[in-house]
Design a protein around this motif. Structure first.
Motif, PDB file in Angstrom:
ATOM      1  N   PHE A   1       0.301   5.653 -15.966  1.00  0.00           N
ATOM      2  CA  PHE A   1       0.830   4.955 -14.795  1.00  0.00           C
ATOM      3  C   PHE A   1       2.349   4.928 -14.737  1.00  0.00           C
TER       4      PHE A   1
ATOM      5  N   GLY B   1      -6.669  -3.291  -6.160  1.00  0.00           N
ATOM      6  CA  GLY B   1      -6.664  -2.978  -7.589  1.00  0.00           C
ATOM      7  C   GLY B   1      -6.216  -4.176  -8.417  1.00  0.00           C
TER       8      GLY B   1
ATOM      9  N   TRP C   1      -3.289  -1.027  -3.630  1.00  0.00           N
ATOM     10  CA  TRP C   1      -2.811  -1.697  -4.832  1.00  0.00           C
ATOM     11  C   TRP C   1      -3.238  -3.157  -4.902  1.00  0.00           C
TER      12      TRP C   1
ATOM     13  N   LEU D   1       3.330  -1.125 -14.064  1.00  0.00           N
ATOM     14  CA  LEU D   1       3.762  -0.298 -12.932  1.00  0.00           C
ATOM     15  C   LEU D   1       4.295  -1.176 -11.798  1.00  0.00           C
TER      16      LEU D   1
ATOM     17  N   PHE E   1      -5.096   2.632  -7.588  1.00  0.00           N
ATOM     18  CA  PHE E   1      -3.692   3.011  -7.745  1.00  0.00           C
ATOM     19  C   PHE E   1      -3.504   4.514  -7.600  1.00  0.00           C
TER      20      PHE E   1
ATOM     21  N   ALA F   1      -8.085   1.934 -11.612  1.00  0.00           N
ATOM     22  CA  ALA F   1      -7.225   3.127 -11.590  1.00  0.00           C
ATOM     23  C   ALA F   1      -7.336   3.830 -10.242  1.00  0.00           C
TER      24      ALA F   1
ATOM     25  N   ILE G   1       0.881  -8.604 -11.393  1.00  0.00           N
ATOM     26  CA  ILE G   1      -0.498  -8.367 -10.939  1.00  0.00           C
ATOM     27  C   ILE G   1      -0.971  -9.535 -10.085  1.00  0.00           C
TER      28      ILE G   1
ATOM     29  N   ILE H   1      -1.331  -1.305 -15.044  1.00  0.00           N
ATOM     30  CA  ILE H   1      -1.007  -1.440 -13.621  1.00  0.00           C
ATOM     31  C   ILE H   1       0.007  -2.559 -13.415  1.00  0.00           C
TER      32      ILE H   1
END
Lengths: 266, 297
Positions: free
Chosen positions: A210, B265, B262, A121, B256, B253, B30, A118
């Motif tokens: 992803f 997540g 997001w 992504l 997303f 997951a 992130i 993620i």
């Protein structure tokens, strides 16, 4: 051998048999059932090669296979190009913080793939890329780095730098020394790293899941979609194929490595 | 000389930049995303740092807008911790005797056994978990085998259960445990065991006081390599747990995918990384010099 010695010997055998039964039964069951002619997946009726032949007509799968191989080749190459100079450079210098840099190149192994997936992504989107072939290669290169780095590091650990010094003492240019001495000596480590990275990239599901866009789906992502729909003979065949490809590469890799080791011993 | 080290620094510097871009970039992304909030149409609203995504880990508004504990996250977290711990322990119990056994074989047998352990490890993870669907599903291989022995058997109903997830996780990561412990066991001097026995220590005392402590580096390295991917696993709970028994990987997951949240997540991913770091710190305290990956790799 004493009574307890015999008992221990026997329990050792039993342990090994159970252990390998657990490791291999699922693989053999999967590959075996992929040759089953029947549609009802887990009931054996007779041998057939049909499901594999059908895969050859599956356009989506062939496209996915092409994507998978392109991505694996590109990322294994890029990761090797990143890992090789780093491994050589770190081996030939000593400074404070060298160990933490060494650790940095192993670090991707310690991050769960879903977290990296993620992150990758979010990252590629934030630098303005759209999920597709390029983003797949970027993501795969990152998690391939440690797999290229570690075998080269291991090879360097047993490396005789005096050969390189001798070469430059004999007025060989730096490039020539690199090409004729350093790289050939490191080659087994480089090849091992490249192959490991290639398999790891080929097998990856979660990062590809992803980062792939429409038209750039890898084989595992394609298979995942099929499994979600249900258990079918087609999935059996593709999954078996995936297993057989990686097993073949692993065995070839192993043979090559033991032969290069034998050469060193001679 | 200084010229050579200048080249070495360049040789390290460029790959380091690449690593920073390719690997630390995503980790920072992130972290950044976890301090944002969900844009109205999904995706991310980057305006200003907010802590909503973290609050949402523990509290979530109910139908009437009142905050109540966020069961989804808390249960996924505890289930992941529980299943990853069980997986690590089961792998330890299976791998320690196996690693010791291999380390005491002749060179030829050793190489063969190691190859046999490595092969399934490189086979595709998705395919390996799928193979367990064939075995565990209703009227699958296990059920048919049991029914042929015991007619009228109703079936195990194992697929889509926590047990199935546990089997899948152990199956996925067992080789990770054997290889580092083997690396420690191979360096082990078995004369120490004879010495301990000669001096009157019992077998169990010898194992507890002599063998296990000397295997510790391998055991720690193996535990890390099994625990981390188990904790964040996505494939196994998805395929063998049927998506009911959500682990953290699935919850991330989901944010997303269907949920399109997001920021949430990303916050879960940060939570997962913090959980893993805490476990690593605990393990480091157990080890004499701290765990390192070199044991297996």
């Amino acid at each position: 051998m004493s009574e307890t010695g015999k008992a221990r010997h026997l329990s050792g055998r039993v342990l090994v048999v159970l252990f390998f039964l657990f490791l291999y039964f699922p693989l053999f069951a999967l590959v075996g059932l992929s040759f089953n002619e029947n549609r009802s997946v887990t009931v054996w009726t007779g041998f057939s090669f049909d499901w594999y032949l059908r895969l050859l007509e599956n356009e989506d799968l062939l496209l996915a296979a092409r994507t998978s191989i392109t991505v694996a080749l590109a990322s294994a190459t890029l990761a090797t190009l990143i890992a090789l100079p780093a491994a050589v450079g770190l081996a030939r210098t000593s400074f404070r913080g060298r160990n933490s840099l060494d650790g940095a190149f192993r670090l991707p192994l310690l991050v769960p793939d879903i977290v990296f997936a993620i992150g990758a992504l979010l990252f590629v989107l934030s630098i303005g890329l759209k999920p597709g072939l390029a983003t797949l290669i970027i993501g795969h290169t990152a998690f391939c780095i440690p797999f290229c780095y570690l075998p080269i590091r291991a090879r360097i650990a047993g490396f005789d730098w005096s050969l390189v010094d001798a070469s430059s003492d004999l007025y060989s240019s730096r490039i020539r020394t690199l090409r004729r001495v350093t790289l050939p000596l490191l080659f087994p480590g480089i090849a091992a790293g490249f192959l490991l990275a290639f398999i790891v990239s080929l097998d990856d599901f979660i990062v590809s899941f992803f980062l792939s866009g429409p038209g750039s789906i890898t084989v595992p992502v394609y298979v995942f979609g099929l499994i979600r729909i249900g258990v079918t003979p087609e999935v059996n065949a593709i999954a078996s194929l995936l297993v057989m490809v990686s097993v073949t590469i692993t065995i070839l890799f192993f043979i090559a490595q033991s032969q290069s080791q034998r050469k060193v011993e001679k | 000389m200084s010229n050579r080290s200048a080249h070495s620094y360049l040789a390290i510097g460029l790959p380091l930049l690449a690593l920073a871009f390719l690997f630390f970039g995503p980790l920072l992304a992130i972290l950044a995303a976890s301090f944002t909030e969900r844009a109205p149409n999904g995706g991310i609203d980057w305006s200003g740092p907010v802590f909503d995504a973290y609050t949402a880990l523990f509290y979530t508004p109910d139908l009437f807008g009142e905050l109540e504990p966020n069961r989804a996250f808390l249960s996924a977290f505890s289930r992941s911790l529980y299943l990853a711990t069980c997986t690590t322990l089961i792998c330890l119990v299976a791998a320690i005797p196996m690693a010791i056994y291999i380390s005491r074989r002749s060179e030829r047998t050793k190489t063969l056994l190691l190859l046999l352990i490595t092969i399934p490890f490189w086979a595709n993870l998705l395919a390996r978990n799928y193979a367990w669907i064939l075995i565990l599903r209703a009227n699958g291989l296990l059920d048919s085998a049991l029914q042929s022995i015991w007619p009228g058997f109703e079936g195990t109903g194992l697929l889509y259960s926590e047990t199935a997830i546990l089997i899948g996780l152990v199956y996925s990561f067992l080789p990770f445990m054997v290889l580092p412990i083997f690396a420690s066991a191979e360096r082990f001097d078995w004369d120490l065991v004879s010495a301990s026995r000669d001096l009157g220590a019992s077998v169990s005392r010898t194992y507890g006081k002599v063998v296990l402590p000397l295997l510790t580096p391998g055991i720690l390295a193996g535990s890390i390599l099994v625990f981390i991917p188990s904790m964040g696993n996505f494939i196994t709970p998805q395929l063998l747990g049927g998506g009911q028994d959500f682990m953290l990987g699935n919850l991330i997951a989901l944010q997303f995918g269907a949920s399109r949240n997001w920021a949430h997540g990303a916050a879960i991913a940060v939570g997962l990384m913090i959980g893993i770091s805490l476990v690593l710190l605990c393990l480091r305290r157990l080890g004499p010099k701290g765990p390192h990956l070199s044991g297996g790799a």
